[in-house]
Every structure is written in structure tokens, then in C-alpha cells.
Enzyme design. Structure first.
Site, short mmCIF file in Angstrom:
data_model
loop_
_atom_site.label_atom_id
_atom_site.label_comp_id
_atom_site.label_asym_id
_atom_site.label_seq_id
_atom_site.Cartn_x
_atom_site.Cartn_y
_atom_site.Cartn_z
CG HIS A 86 -1.79 -1.23 1.27
ND1 HIS A 86 -2.57 -1.46 2.26
CD2 HIS A 86 -2.17 -2.04 0.20
CE1 HIS A 86 -3.37 -2.59 1.72
NE2 HIS A 86 -3.05 -2.90 0.58
CG HIS A 249 -7.59 -2.83 -2.26
ND1 HIS A 249 -7.21 -1.92 -1.13
CD2 HIS A 249 -6.76 -4.00 -1.86
CE1 HIS A 249 -5.97 -2.30 -0.65
NE2 HIS A 249 -5.79 -3.53 -0.78
CG ASP A 253 -3.37 -4.93 -3.06
OD1 ASP A 253 -2.84 -4.09 -2.19
OD2 ASP A 253 -3.95 -5.94 -2.99
CG HIS A 276 0.20 -9.65 -2.82
ND1 HIS A 276 0.13 -8.15 -3.04
CD2 HIS A 276 -0.77 -9.70 -1.69
CE1 HIS A 276 -0.78 -7.62 -2.40
NE2 HIS A 276 -1.40 -8.50 -1.53
ZN LIG Z 1 -3.98 -4.64 -0.51
#
Ligand SMILES: [Zn+2]
EC number: 3.5.1.108
Length: 315
Positions: A86, A249, A253, A276
Site C-alpha cells: 500500500h 483495491h 495492490d 501478489h
Molecule cells: Zn492490499
């Protein structure tokens, strides 16, 4: 008479002054202090664990990412910092190149679960232009990573683009998420990061939260720093911040995960159910193919993608 041309180099940026934040880590629940400090040109963004007997620096590079379960964790030797995505997203969105982030524990504070507190902190400290050109990684041909098949398929890719845009699609079979947009595209030249993306919070489901707590995770998580849903509805009293906060969001990310590469990308990123792990795999795939990218600078800001000279104009 000779024509005089004034050329303005697109310069690197750091902070004008020092700023601080205190909060708790989402997973550790541990209290942590951050001190954001200006850094010289070509430093990049460097986390410094100042709580260890000897301070340890962790520079942002694709290979610094050593764990991608739940969040992006970076490390050097035995020292790590979890949940960097973030704050890295805020740095990407505001076009910040060089920064020291002193941290007193192994996890970045979650604050309100979005990047907006980091945006506020960075903007409050102000921007300083530096005497070095901004270096970009320009993607020259498509690079893609895929995982799974059928219902488990996920992918992420980079295509050449004179600018930086992200298009993301999620696929959550949940009545609240289904009722919102599951696809969104954000172009840094056209949109405004602080307004359109930064306020989107991380999200989770009560069932998952209970399971994670039983494993000693999400200990700092709650309604103050995440959208929490049961089987039917959002439990946060204030509801959603954007109609399509979930997919936004994921873009937030992805911007943070990609900025770990150490330089801003000139590319179109697109992804389906990425996270991720896959975002980092995409960076490594790009760097592994030396003919897929080049490093460029803009000696004349007018040749840079639209808006890149003014991305931080709100500062
Ligand atoms: Zn996040």
C-alpha cells in the site's frame, strides 16, 4: 536569429521534509512507527529496519520479494518488512522515486487499509525535484504469466504502452462483490490516483478472518482497516467508499507490487484474478528477458506520456 528551445528534463522526486506515522501491522497486530525521509537521486525506495541491533536496508527490487502469501514481503538477509504494497502504491501513484522508510518492526502499519493515509502523509511532507532524470522501464513486447486452468485460471501481463495503465478483473462469487463492478481500468495519464484509487480498502470475509486469526494472522485487522463481509452483506457501518471498491483495491495492490521493481513502468498491465505472487512473477519474467524492456529517460518533458510531468501537481 537562433531559436532558443527550453527543454525541461523529467526529474526524479523525493520528499521535501521528514514525516512520521504510527499504527499497527495488519497481520502481526504489532505497534510500529514509520519515518519517511528524503533520499538522494538514484537511491530508489529503501526500507530501513531501525529496531535491529544494526540497522538493515532493504532496497526495492523484484528479487527482494521473498513471500507473497496474503501480502508482499521484502527482505535482505534475515531482515524483512511485510505488507509493503500500500505504501509502495502511494509512491507509484504520486511519482515518488527516492525515499527512506525507517521502520521499527517487520510490518508496515495498515492504517485505514487503503493507501490514502500514505498519500496524505507524502503530500503533507511536500515534493522536491532532484537533479537527475527519472528513469523508466519501458516494456518493448508482451510478457505474460499464467497459473491454473478453468475456474482456477489467473494471469497477468504487460504490453507496450506510452504511459502506464492497469486493467484488472476479479471474479468473486459473493453477492456483495457480484453487485459491484468486477472490472476496472485506470490510466495514470487520465485518472487521478489520489481520487480514483488510493481510498480503496483491502477486504475480507468473516469466515476467512476467523480462520486467519486461528493461525495468528490478521491480528491487527478489523472494521477500521478493512471492508469485512459476512455471507450476505458489508458489515462496516459506512458501507463502501466506491461502488467498485474491491477491484479498485486490486489495482492499488498491483501498482504497489509492480513499483517494487525499482522504477516506474511504461506499460499497459492487465490481469485476471492476479495477486501478489503472480504480480511478482510477472516482474521477474520481464527482467529475465533483456530484449523485452529498456531503460529510458525524458530529456524533454513534452515527450513524456501525457500528464507525467504533472502527476504530483496536487502536492
Ligand atoms: Zn492490499
Amino acid at each position: 536569429m537562433a531559436k532558443i528551445t527550453i527543454r525541461a528534463v523529467l526529474q526524479q522526486r523525493t520528499l521535501k521534509s521528514i514525516t512520521r506515522a504510527v499504527g499497527v501491522g495488519l497481520h502481526s497486530g504489532q505497534r510500529v512507527e514509520l519515518t519517511l525521509r528524503p533520499a538522494p537521486a538514484d537511491t530508489g525506495i529503501v526500507f530501513r529496519r531501525v529496531d535491529l541491533p544494526e540497522p538493515v536496508d532493504i532496497p526495492m527490487r523484484a528479487e527482494s520479494v521473498t513471500d507473497t502469501r496474503l501480502a508482499s514481503t521484502v527482505s535482505t538477509g534475515g531482515a524483512k518488512v511485510q505488507t509493503v504494497e500500500h505504501i509502495m502504491s502511494a509512491c507509484a501513484g504520486l511519482g515518488l522515486d527516492n525515499l527512506y522508510i525507517d521502520i521499527t518492526a517487520d510490518e508496515v502499519p495498515i492504517l485505514d487499509g487503503s493507501a490514502s493515509s500514505f498519500v496524505f502523509l507524502l503530500q503533507s511532507a511536500g515534493i522536491e525535484l532532484q537533479k537527475a532524470p527519472r528513469r523508466f522501464i519501458r516494456v518493448l513486447r508482451p510478457v505474460e504469466v499464467r497459473e491454473g486452468e478453468g475456474d482456477n485460471l489467473k494471469w497477468a501481463r504487460l504490453d507496450p504502452y506510452h504511459g502506464f495503465k492497469l486493467s484488472f478483473e476479479i471474479d468473486f462469487d459473493h453477492r456483495v462483490v457480484n453487485a459491484t463492478g468486477q472490472r476496472y481500468e485506470f490510466d495514470l495519464s487520465v485518472g487521478q490516483y489520489a481520487r480514483d484509487i488510493a481510498r480503496a480498502r483491502t477486504f475480507g470475509f468473516t469466515k476467512e478472518v476467523e480462520y486467519m486469526r486461528s493461525k495468528g494472522l490478521a491480528l491487527g485487522g478489523g472494521l477500521d482497516n478493512a471492508i469485512v463481509m459476512d455471507d450476505h452483506k458489508v458489515l462496516n457501518a459506512g458501507g463502501l467508499r466506491y461502488d467498485d471498491e474491491f477491484v479498485k483495491h486490486k489495482i492499488l495492490d498491483a501498482m504497489g507490487d509492480l513499483y517494487i521493481v525499482g522504477k516506474p513502468l511504461l506499460a499497459a498491465y492487465s490481469a485476471f484474478r492476479s495477486g501478489h505472487a503472480l504480480n511478482n512473477k510477472l516482474l521477474r519474467e520481464l527482467l529475465a528477458q533483456s530484449d523485452a524492456y529498456e531503460i529510458v529517460t525524458f530529456e524533454d518533458t513534452r515527450q513524456a506520456p501525457r500528464g507525467f510531468g504533472e502527476i504530483a501537481r496536487a502536492w
